[in-house]
Motif scaffolding. Sequence first.
Motif, short mmCIF file in Angstrom:
data_model
loop_
_atom_site.label_atom_id
_atom_site.label_comp_id
_atom_site.label_asym_id
_atom_site.label_seq_id
_atom_site.Cartn_x
_atom_site.Cartn_y
_atom_site.Cartn_z
N CYS A 33 1.11 -1.07 0.09
CA CYS A 33 0.19 -0.19 -0.18
C CYS A 33 0.88 1.51 -0.17
CB CYS A 33 -1.02 0.00 1.27
SG CYS A 33 -1.86 1.40 1.43
N CYS A 36 -0.40 3.42 3.29
CA CYS A 36 -0.09 3.04 4.67
C CYS A 36 1.02 2.41 4.72
CB CYS A 36 -1.23 2.61 5.29
SG CYS A 36 -1.40 0.82 4.95
N CYS A 47 -6.65 -1.89 -0.22
CA CYS A 47 -5.65 -2.22 1.17
C CYS A 47 -6.48 -2.69 2.26
CB CYS A 47 -4.84 -0.96 1.46
SG CYS A 47 -3.84 -1.26 2.97
N HIS A 49 -5.65 -2.82 5.19
CA HIS A 49 -5.20 -2.17 6.39
C HIS A 49 -5.83 -0.75 6.48
CE1 HIS A 49 -2.06 -5.11 7.27
NE2 HIS A 49 -1.83 -5.04 6.05
N SER A 52 -7.18 1.88 1.20
CA SER A 52 -6.60 2.82 -0.04
C SER A 52 -6.59 1.88 -1.15
CB SER A 52 -5.13 3.28 0.27
OG SER A 52 -4.70 3.99 -0.80
ZN ZN Z 1 -3.02 0.83 3.46
#
Ligand code: ZN
Lengths: 139, 411
Positions: A33, A36, A47, A49, A52
């Motif tokens: 990513c 992040c 992503c 996490h 994105s």
């Molecule tokens: Zn990310």
Amino acid sequence: MSEAPRRPLPSPPQESQAFWAAARGHRLSIQHCNACGQAWSPPSQLCTHCLSADSKWIDAAGRGTIFSFVVVHRVYHPWFANKVPYAVAVVELEEGPRLLTNITGVDPAALRCGMSVTVTFEDVSADLSIPKFTATPSA
Amino acid sequence: MREQSKRAEANRQAIAQTMQIDLTRQFRDKCAIVGVGHSRLGRVPGVSALDLQIEAIRNAIEDSGVRLSDIDGLLCRGPQDVYCHHQLVGARLGINARFSTSVDSGGASQALSVALAVMAIQAGMASTIVVGFGGDAWSSTHANEDARLANDTHGAKRPKEFGLEYGFTGAVAAHALGAQRHMDIYGTTREHFCEIALVCRENALRNPDAQMKKPFTRDDYFNARMVVAPFGLFDCSLRSDGAGAVIVSSAERARDLRQHPVLIKGFGSFNNTRGWFADDNMVHTAAARSGADAYRMAGLGPSDVDVAQIYDCFTYMVLTELEDYGFCKKGEGGDFVASGALRMGGALPCNTAGGLLSEGHVDGMLHICEAARQLRQTHAPARQVKDAEIALVSGHGGNQVCHASLILGRD
Ligand SMILES: [Zn+2]
């Protein structure tokens, strides 16, 4: 005699095709990513996490450790009839993501959680190579 | 900026605290299990999952003394390939329902459905709710080799990669990964898993309706074929045809019905939806937070529990859930079970009807039935946990990460 059982092979959805294309070239590819800075697998559009959409495929170093493993004795699918017992593991890559895989070339009795492993590729056909892992040779 | 986020966090905590207090006040002891029933169990060829479900519901209705026309809620679930099972149940019962659905959290669905039943009754959406599960796993996997293969490999229902090409086939291997990790971290052994299998079998032998009728020994356990190491044959639960059902109503109404009321004192649910491979979820399961919420609602803790029905799709799950529920510390489950705690007469009699390992795998529905029966204290003496006042029931499933807990009490 019935015909030989067909080997179960992946039929990847859209989001995984880059992973399998890279594997064919013996590269273990994961998504990274740009927003992040974290990596993830299995593949997805956003992503996992931070959601994105700004990400790129990177080549993982191909090194990791066994998070856990099992040794399959039962023949669930007829293609594996002459493969049992074989080891299935979850390997945690140095980059973070965990992958389901096989451990090859190691006596199942010698496997341990935390063991260092390195990627290797089984060439199945002109179109497909499957990433697996084996013990990291000691330096 | 930092001040602002501190305030936001304090706010969140205050809201969370208020919600917990309200939960306790609204739900503890407000509803009860008023009827319990099960169907024929084990190998029941020629009877559909749906008919078995209706058989169990009929038995629960008879047990309770409610009239069929009183039932206005259905939280019933069937095999995974049945669309809107609850509607089919309503059709065969010949009733309409105010609140009706099928929960989709695998083996956690049944305990979660009891919790939903309490919420629905307290919200005024229904008064008398049937919670049930009916399955035909034995018949459907023994019809032919294709059916067995489709079941074991989860057919079209799973992603077509990162699984079967590696010879990884779902539930057995997934749970075995957790068992192996627990063994490597904490020194847990197959001796400990064996004890859990033995407890369930001995309890099943006292239960005339249980699927498994034959005793087995420690030697039998270790001599049995390996399935997916570290699991051998006796670490794995059964494939069963069968159904169970309970009827939930208000505690007030329960006191006018046929049976001694079994109060629903607390419930909780947690879902490690990030996945079984994520974090350390294979070893620290969602039972921990699910159980903590249930204890808080009930105002009780692990030392108050007289009898436990722990979701035992595999022996290892019992061991790790016992730790997560606080009956012992994480990593000490092996010693805890080795002490004989789970046996009848032990510190925490467990899976007293035989469990999924030996009574029958009806997705945990029978755990709820057995907990209620223990609290009624109507079992034959050999099966009855003496003076059972508080029971804990766990439900686990949904790709290994969905969990629901119930704490039940004798009124
Ligand atoms: Zn990310």
